[in-house]
Write a protein that holds these residues in place. Structure first.
Motif, PDB file in Angstrom:
ATOM      1  N   VAL A   1       0.213  14.661  -3.290  1.00  0.00           N
ATOM      2  CA  VAL A   1      -0.316  14.256  -4.584  1.00  0.00           C
ATOM      3  C   VAL A   1      -1.756  13.755  -4.448  1.00  0.00           C
ATOM      4  CG1 VAL A   1      -0.009  12.675  -6.518  1.00  0.00           C
ATOM      5  CG2 VAL A   1       1.978  13.641  -5.376  1.00  0.00           C
TER       6      VAL A   1
ATOM      7  N   PRO B   1      -5.171   0.595  -5.508  1.00  0.00           N
ATOM      8  CA  PRO B   1      -5.288   0.347  -4.059  1.00  0.00           C
ATOM      9  C   PRO B   1      -4.380   1.250  -3.223  1.00  0.00           C
ATOM     10  CG  PRO B   1      -4.264  -1.512  -5.205  1.00  0.00           C
ATOM     11  CD  PRO B   1      -4.818  -0.615  -6.245  1.00  0.00           C
ATOM     12  N   GLU B   2      -3.179   1.569  -3.775  1.00  0.00           N
ATOM     13  CA  GLU B   2      -2.256   2.425  -3.015  1.00  0.00           C
ATOM     14  C   GLU B   2      -2.899   3.750  -2.636  1.00  0.00           C
ATOM     15  OE1 GLU B   2      -1.592   1.245  -5.927  1.00  0.00           O
ATOM     16  OE2 GLU B   2       0.322   0.166  -5.956  1.00  0.00           O
ATOM     17  N   PHE B   3      -3.819   4.195  -3.485  1.00  0.00           N
ATOM     18  CA  PHE B   3      -4.417   5.501  -3.281  1.00  0.00           C
ATOM     19  C   PHE B   3      -5.123   5.581  -1.936  1.00  0.00           C
ATOM     20  CE2 PHE B   3      -7.505   8.896  -3.960  1.00  0.00           C
ATOM     21  CZ  PHE B   3      -6.689   9.851  -4.534  1.00  0.00           C
TER      22      PHE B   3
ATOM     23  N   VAL C   1       3.607   5.958   1.701  1.00  0.00           N
ATOM     24  CA  VAL C   1       4.739   5.047   1.524  1.00  0.00           C
ATOM     25  C   VAL C   1       5.825   5.620   0.616  1.00  0.00           C
ATOM     26  CG1 VAL C   1       3.543   2.923   2.061  1.00  0.00           C
ATOM     27  CG2 VAL C   1       3.432   3.857  -0.247  1.00  0.00           C
ATOM     28  N   TRP C   2       5.638   6.808   0.078  1.00  0.00           N
ATOM     29  CA  TRP C   2       6.685   7.323  -0.816  1.00  0.00           C
ATOM     30  C   TRP C   2       7.475   8.424  -0.149  1.00  0.00           C
ATOM     31  CZ3 TRP C   2       1.617   8.393  -1.080  1.00  0.00           C
ATOM     32  CH2 TRP C   2       1.213   9.730  -1.068  1.00  0.00           C
TER      33      TRP C   2
END
Ligand SMILES: [K+]
Ligand SMILES: [K+]
Lengths: 484, 484
Positions: free
Chosen positions: B65, B475-477, B483-484
């Motif tokens: 993604v 921030p996750e980007f 992490v998924w």
């Protein structure tokens, strides 16, 4: 639909409302004003049907969702139509539609006026204008709950259909106690505000009028040039303080009062609301100082006052902000859309709804990266469920759609596009003055009757937050059998 | 984040893009124009880094993604920066920022120009302007999927990140076949449109340019006065037909073509889209006829053309609609927000999103009466789940917030409030001309560099529909571990 119960409720409302009209009537008698007969006639026309309807009232009121919606919508419409009578009988407005506009503007705490010269009006008429603000500010139905014993669960439904904003705690136990306490706080704020304004140099009657209009975030003025008339920093500071106070959630004050703790002030909506006021004031003051070349003192003084008056949706003016730089006008227009806090007397979309929309957006971006992660949205440690979030989104959509549709109609009556948009934003958000021909130094007198009618509907839609009025368009609403 | 794969993708894009620049280069050589060297230099500067990057390319592209978002955002930004080179080298714009504005305006099919006199430009520069429309219209990434074999599931992610509108069938099997067919239809429409325009009296090159700009719903013109130059009912009718065609969902045409059935036209979005065009045309024609006193012929002719050009977000002008009555301007502004259909080359919010928001509102009113009844929202017999509905609401909110924020900045650069708002609406919706100083007879040349930069960002945000660009702020980007 339990029609007798609704008629009984509306009958009591009319009697209470006729009682309220007696206040300016007494003032008119006391001052010997020619408006005595207008008020006397209005009291009779409002009170008699009330006495007739009250025969249908029952001691124990058990109402459903539909009855609550009809009662609240009906109460507001009846109050608008009968409250217009004093203006009409006293001949201070050209048509009955103008009188209704002025009354709805009062009850919805909008403060848009069709009267060009308010300084020639009798004191009793001025008091009635301010009093409509004050009655509508905390809510005529909330007042009703206070005055009427034994409404039971019906009160909760009535309360929810009238009090603005997305409140998690709306269905509260002991609703009558809550409503009573809210009105007490409201009354205390008004009294202190009036006292301070009197001490700052206003006449006693003006102080009362401005206190009513300020705590209700209404904005009707007893002077043609609004607050500019006084050109007093002290008065502006008093008004700014009380406007900001009234634009916050009254449940916070209630909690502080009851629990004797300052913790309730640690409220996200309150903090964001104060941050928006600060940011907008700095931006506008900066523009007035550097772009428009005003003194820093003038810039900050009038930036703060105008930001406070617009975001709290009061609508006073301490300067002709229609002459300000283009950027400051768009910021003020934006503030008209934001409005104050949920559970306050202010209009607009409410700060908490904006916070929820921003949080939902932020969560959606996360979902774009981690499609399988479900994250919940919280406000002050309370999870906001999907249904309520959905409702906030739909409210936002309805607001923008109503704004656009009404702007087209108003523009068709001959206003320039930006003026038309500001007129709609100012009425839908219950602010009052807009820009251009409906600016702070002018009135809505020049708008056509069609325009005034559309803006009157906008004021009611904004005050009752759409759902209470729009729900009647669902076919289910009119079905005889209760299918749920 | 798999950086080599992204760099490889971007390298291929640059090579394809340099190849596209060869088309105006060949025209320049053929016509002996002085812009030869500008294009030659641009092809070298674009192509060489492409050849360097392509070393990182892998035969089988497996992307996640995050890679898809970075690749699409990166592709658009690179195409904007390199596509600006010919304008800059040919000295037809004052600064590089202007050149980027013109390129982004082209690629996003906005059609807002900073060049006051386009009639003195070399034909090769005019062709490059129209070509950027055409490349951006169906999507540079979609084109990429066509040209690049074996992209696998990665293509689906790329496709979804670029193709506009809330489409239920976005994750389609055999994405490469779909992309190829879409480009074929796109090419056929362009060819027919060019042919008809040529037969209607345009020069061959003008016909090509206008066909590119029309099917892409772009709006760049080779004349300073847009379509007013021709004053030809035939040309206007051809353009109107193809604009409306291009503003509808291309998947409908694909289905009709593949399944040889007209059933695909029974599409709710298409019907509502045509209804909006009809209603808006009648309202504007009525106002032009009765309020502004034009002949009925003039009124209907120009009302239809302007409605078609604005709702499809093309942005031609057959009349100076800035001089029209106030009401018609607000209707056109509203159409700028609505835009065309999902899966079309048009911009704006898209008709299907408006339909979903209206349906959600209607359902919410029902829930107000029957709180315990859960009703699902359907579009063309397909249930729209809560997540997608939520995303539509958030998209609407982002659109309005971006519009408001950008309007404040543009107003701060000196434009009048309504002009500033129209400039933002016209760029965010990828339309082109707004009102006032950025009206149909003027250009964006007078806007400050800050203003042009903000409007450039608006064009990209509008074309990539926010999420693809805004997701990088999470921030996750940027976290290393998936992490998924
Ligand atoms: K208000
Ligand atoms: K477009």
């Amino acid at each position: 639909m339990n029609v007798p119960v609704i008629l009984g409720l509306l009958g009591r409302l009319l009697i209470v409302y006729a009682g309220a009209m007696c206040i300016p009537l007494i003032l008119a008698v006391f001052l010997g004003e020619w408006s005595i007969y207008s008020f006397l006639l209005a009291v009779i026309i409002t009170g008699i049907p009330g006495l007739v309807l009250i025969r249908h009232a029952k001691a124990d009121i058990k109402i459903g969702v539909r009855e609550a919606f009809v009662a609240v919508a009906g109460a507001w419409i009846l109050a608008s139509l009968t409250g217009a009578l004093p203006y009409w009988f006293a001949n201070v407005v050209p048509t009955y539609i103008d009188a209704v506009f002025e009354t709805v503007s009062g009850l919805t705490t909008t403060g848009a006026s069709v009267i060009n010269d308010v300084e020639v009006l009798p004191q009793s008429i001025l008091l009635w204008r301010s009093l409509t603000h004050w009655l509508g500010g905390m809510g005529i139905i909330v007042l009703f709950i206070v005055l009427l014993p034994k409404t039971g669960m019906g009160s909760v439904l009535l309360f929810n259909a009238e009090v603005p904003g997305p409140m998690n705690d709306r269905v509260m136990p002991r609703i009558r106690d809550t409503a009573t306490s809210l009105w007490k706080i409201y009354l205390i704020f008004t009294a202190i505000c009036a006292l301070l304004l009197w001490m700052a140099g206003m006449t006693f009657l003006d102080a009362i009028n401005y206190a009513f209009a300020t705590i209700a975030t209404g904005g009707f003025s007893t002077k043609n040039t609004s607050i500019m008339y006084y050109d007093s920093l002290t008065i502006e500071m008093i008004l700014t303080f009380f406007m900001i106070l009234s634009g916050a959630n009254f449940v916070i004050y209630l909690t502080v009062w009851r629990k004797k703790t300052m913790k309730a002030f640690r409220n996200t909506e309150l903090i964001v609301y104060l941050l928006i006021i600060t940011t907008a004031t700095l931006a506008i003051a900066g523009s007035l100082w550097f772009n428009a070349g005003n003194s820093p003192g003038y810039s900050f003084r009038h930036a703060l006052f105008q930001v406070a008056t617009i975001i709290t949706t009061t609508g006073y003016a301490s300067a002709d902000f229609d002459q300000w730089p283009s950027m400051t006008k768009i910021i003020l227009l934006l503030l008209m859309f934001i409005g104050g806090s949920a559970g306050s007397t202010s209009g607009g979309m409410k700060v908490s709804r904006i916070i929820l929309l921003v949080k939902a957006t932020w969560a959606e971006l996360k979902r774009g990266i981690h499609p399988r992660v479900v994250s919940s949205i919280k406000l002050d440690n309370k999870v906001i469920d999907a249904e309520n979030l959905n409702k906030v989104g739909i409210f936002f959509f309805l607001y923008i759609v109503t704004f656009t549709g009404a702007s087209i109609i108003i523009a068709s009556t001959g206003l320039e596009p930006f003026d038309a948009m500001s007129a709609v934003a100012a009425t839908l958000g219950n602010i009052g003055p807009g820009f251009g021909v409906v600016g702070p130094t002018t009135t809505f007198a020049g708008v056509s009757l069609l325009g005034k009618t559309v803006l009157t509907i906008c004021m009611l839609l904004g005050r009752l937050e759409f759902f209470t009025l729009l729900i009647i368009f669902r076919p289910e609403f009119w079905r005889r059998r209760r299918v749920w």
